[in-house]
Write an enzyme that holds these catalytic residues in place. Structure first.
Site, PDB file in Angstrom:
ATOM      1  CG  MET A 174      -1.967  -1.074   1.268  1.00  0.00           C
ATOM      2  SD  MET A 174      -3.343  -0.770   0.129  1.00  0.00           S
ATOM      3  CE  MET A 174      -2.857  -1.778  -1.254  1.00  0.00           C
ATOM      4  N   GLY A 175       1.734   1.369   0.998  1.00  0.00           N
ATOM      5  CA  GLY A 175       2.565   2.561   1.148  1.00  0.00           C
ATOM      6  C   GLY A 175       3.507   2.785  -0.017  1.00  0.00           C
ATOM      7  CG  ASP A 193       9.952  -0.163   4.341  1.00  0.00           C
ATOM      8  OD1 ASP A 193       8.749  -0.057   4.061  1.00  0.00           O
ATOM      9  OD2 ASP A 193      10.424  -1.191   4.884  1.00  0.00           O
ATOM     10  CD  GLN A 260      -0.237   4.570   2.772  1.00  0.00           C
ATOM     11  OE1 GLN A 260      -0.684   3.451   2.604  1.00  0.00           O
ATOM     12  NE2 GLN A 260      -0.252   5.490   1.827  1.00  0.00           N
ATOM     13  CB  ALA A 263       1.076   1.582  12.662  1.00  0.00           C
ATOM     14  CG  HIS A 264      -2.626  -2.783  10.031  1.00  0.00           C
ATOM     15  ND1 HIS A 264      -1.693  -2.416   9.080  1.00  0.00           N
ATOM     16  CD2 HIS A 264      -2.801  -4.124   9.880  1.00  0.00           C
ATOM     17  CE1 HIS A 264      -1.329  -3.487   8.393  1.00  0.00           C
ATOM     18  NE2 HIS A 264      -1.977  -4.534   8.860  1.00  0.00           N
ATOM     19  CE1 TYR A 270       5.512   1.838  13.192  1.00  0.00           C
ATOM     20  CE2 TYR A 270       6.923   1.107  14.995  1.00  0.00           C
ATOM     21  CZ  TYR A 270       6.451   2.117  14.165  1.00  0.00           C
ATOM     22  OH  TYR A 270       6.929   3.404  14.313  1.00  0.00           O
ATOM     23  CB  ILE A 271      10.512  -3.140  12.562  1.00  0.00           C
ATOM     24  CG1 ILE A 271      10.083  -4.003  11.377  1.00  0.00           C
ATOM     25  CG2 ILE A 271      11.830  -3.627  13.167  1.00  0.00           C
ATOM     26  CD1 ILE A 271       9.953  -5.472  11.646  1.00  0.00           C
ATOM     27  CB  CYS A 407      -9.381   5.776 -13.136  1.00  0.00           C
ATOM     28  SG  CYS A 407     -10.898   5.351 -13.969  1.00  0.00           S
TER      29      CYS A 407
END
Length: 552
Positions: A174-175, A193, A260, A263-264, A270-271, A407
């Site tokens: 996503m990010g 990242d 992004q 974190a969810h 997440y690290i 789109c």
């Protein structure tokens, strides 16, 4: 989760492996989700978003494939959290597949309970388009990200990001759209990242321009291009929870700040600060509770730094990963002082029934997508912003897996486009059927109080009836497959959302289904925002003739 090293790739061409094109579409899109060009960790069935999977385990994956190959055109396959559980007789206009992923009774809707069930093999995390088989790689979120940064530019920087620096983190599925979305808007971006593979992948697919491990080099290049008012995207290896506080300490304030990272999911996404990927993997296995706590502490530092940058003048917003909620729960009481991206930039589009509409060429032939690009440029020529997007996407977006395009189209536009596509399949202009779908992040298909439905005008942020109604109307109207998920984007306990896919196979029956589904689906977005009291949604509903019994 057992790792299986095998290369899965969707079949191309017009030869069927199944008993009909709708079943074939489901099979190919499931396999496309796990194509190494598309999926983040295909050997673990992980498509994107931490542990967002296409199937619960390899045995379930194979059973789904086998079921789709034998499924009749008047039967429906039921999939429960990535496992095929039943095939029932239905009818030809019914969905061929119905999917429910990661859904938990609210009192038990948390990561701890989910992980207990996952460990027992009873559940999987479907994210949004992972478990619903309509992920198309990073392009799938690219236009939404482009629109978000474009609206930020219009509101704060005179319509362009030229001469500005954006700071963000997270270059996963996503990010990874962020660097290209910023440069498409003319800006400079440093995207952080912790995983070199993620940065390398974005560079390989031309979403990011350069890689560095040096903060000094990243800042020097960024300043050089900012001065020249030329765009560049810089992938910086490091941990955002270390780099952002360091920039605050140095009194360096970007123009735009967001995030992004995954974190969810504090355990798998997440690290924590001070850990390499290998060390993090070891701690995750040996002491998951300590890992989660360290993650949450790092996220809190991360948000503190974002708030500090906001105080110094940076336009700061949450990009929908629930990081503010984690920091708030850890005691950072002003964590919500910066807004989420939907109320800040996207909600007016939702009021018009607009959202991330996507389509995929089952033939595997890029020419089929280029022909559909021409349809957009011809039929929506008066929408210069949309046409600019299509032209840029053609030049700059590399396909991942089956050729596809995304789109943002609104109420009325989606049905019109769907009709034309179906006619093109019918008359042979396109070499095989087209799959039409969308993200669950859409105008009327999600309840997510920290993201899509944050700060609703009437306070209805947490009302979850809307995604259920969306799934129900899409099912009865004949969508090819329909999904209802929990926890996508923001994690367990924080969202409910629905997806739909419709296949344009050139038949008259498909034309009728397309008309119904591509009207009611965005229509639900207009209805939801009318109900919440948005004037633009009321105007849209009246102009388009949406029948809303109690609309004033």
């Amino acid at each position: 989760m057992e790792k299986v090293q095998q290369t899965i790739r969707a079949p191309r061409g017009t030869e069927l492996q199944t008993k009909g094109w709708v079943q074939e579409a489901a099979l190919r899109m499931l396999m496309n989700n796990l194509d190494p060009e598309v999926a983040e960790k295909p050997e673990e069935l992980v498509v994107y978003g931490g542990i967002g999977r296409a199937a619960r385990n390899w045995e379930s994956y194979q059973a789904i494939v086998d079921s789709l190959k034998t499924l009749e055109s008047d039967e429906t396959l039921l999939v429960q959290s990535g496992k095929p559980v039943a095939i029932f007789k239905s009818h030809e206009d019914a969905p061929r597949v119905l999917l429910a992923n990661s859904n938990l009774v609210p009192k038990w809707a948390n990561w701890d309970h989910f992980r207990e069930l996952e460990k027992k093999g009873l559940m999987m995390y479907g994210q949004m388009t992972a478990g619903s088989w309509i992920y198309i790689g990073t392009q799938g979120i690219l236009q939404g990200t482009y629109e978000t940064f474009g609206e930020a530019a219009r509101q704060h920087f005179g319509g362009s990001l030229k001469g500005t620096l954006t700071l963000t983190a997270g270059l996963g599925g996503m990010g990874g759209a962020q660097p290209l979305a910023v440069t498409m808007n003319g800006g400079v971006v440093i995207a952080i990242d912790v995983d070199k593979r993620s940065i390398d992948r974005r560079i390989e697919k031309r979403y990011c321009d350069m890689y560095t491990e040096s903060l000094e080099e990243a800042l020097a290049v960024a300043n050089e291009y900012k001065e020249k008012k030329e765009p560049i995207s810089i992938g910086l290896l490091g941990n955002a929870a270390e780099i952002l506080p360091e920039l605050v300490k140095r009194n360096i304030t970007p123009d735009l700040v967001t995030d992004q990272t995954s974190a969810h999911d504090p355990l798998n996404g997440y690290i924590p600060v001070g850990y390499t990927l290998e060390e993090a993997a070891k701690l995750r296995e040996e002491d998951p509770e300590r890992y989660v706590q360290l993650s949450k502490e790092s996220m809190t530092k991360h948000v503190e730094a974002m708030l500090a940058m906001q105080e110094k003048g940076a336009i700061t917003f949450d990009y929908g990963n629930n990081i503010r909620q984690v920091a708030f729960d850890e005691g950072l009481k002003n964590a919500f002082d910066f807004p989420g991206f939907v109320p800040a930039f996207i909600r007016p589009l939702f009021c018009e029934g607009k959202g991330p509409f996507r389509w995929v060429a089952l033939s595997g032939d890029p020419e089929d997508i280029y022909k559909t690009d021409e349809v957009i440029l011809r039929e929506f020529a008066d929408n210069e912003h949309l046409c600019n997007w299509i032209r840029m996407a053609r030049q700059q977006v590399e396909f991942q897996g089956l050729p596809s395009r995304i789109c943002w189209l609104g109420y009325g536009e989606r049905a019109k486009f769907g009709r034309i596509i179906n006619e093109m399949v019918a008359n042979g202009e396109l070499s095989a059927p087209i799959v039409i779908g969308r993200d669950h992040l859409d105008c009327g298909s999600v309840a997510s109080p920290n993201r899509e439905t944050e700060a609703m005008k009437d306070g209805s942020d947490a009302v979850a009836d809307w995604p259920i109604l969306n799934a129900l109307i899409n099912s009865v109207n004949g969508a090819s497959w329909v999904s209802v998920h929990h926890g996508g984007g923001v994690g367990m306990g924080y969202s409910l959302h629905a997806g739909m896919v419709i296949v344009a196979d050139g038949t008259e029956a498909a034309a009728k289904r397309i008309e119904r589904v591509l009207t009611s689906d965005p229509g639900m977005g207009v209805v939801r925002h009318v109900d919440a009291g948005y004037d633009l949604a009321v105007e849209t509903a009246k102009e388009k003739g949406v029948n809303i019994p109690m609309m004033k």
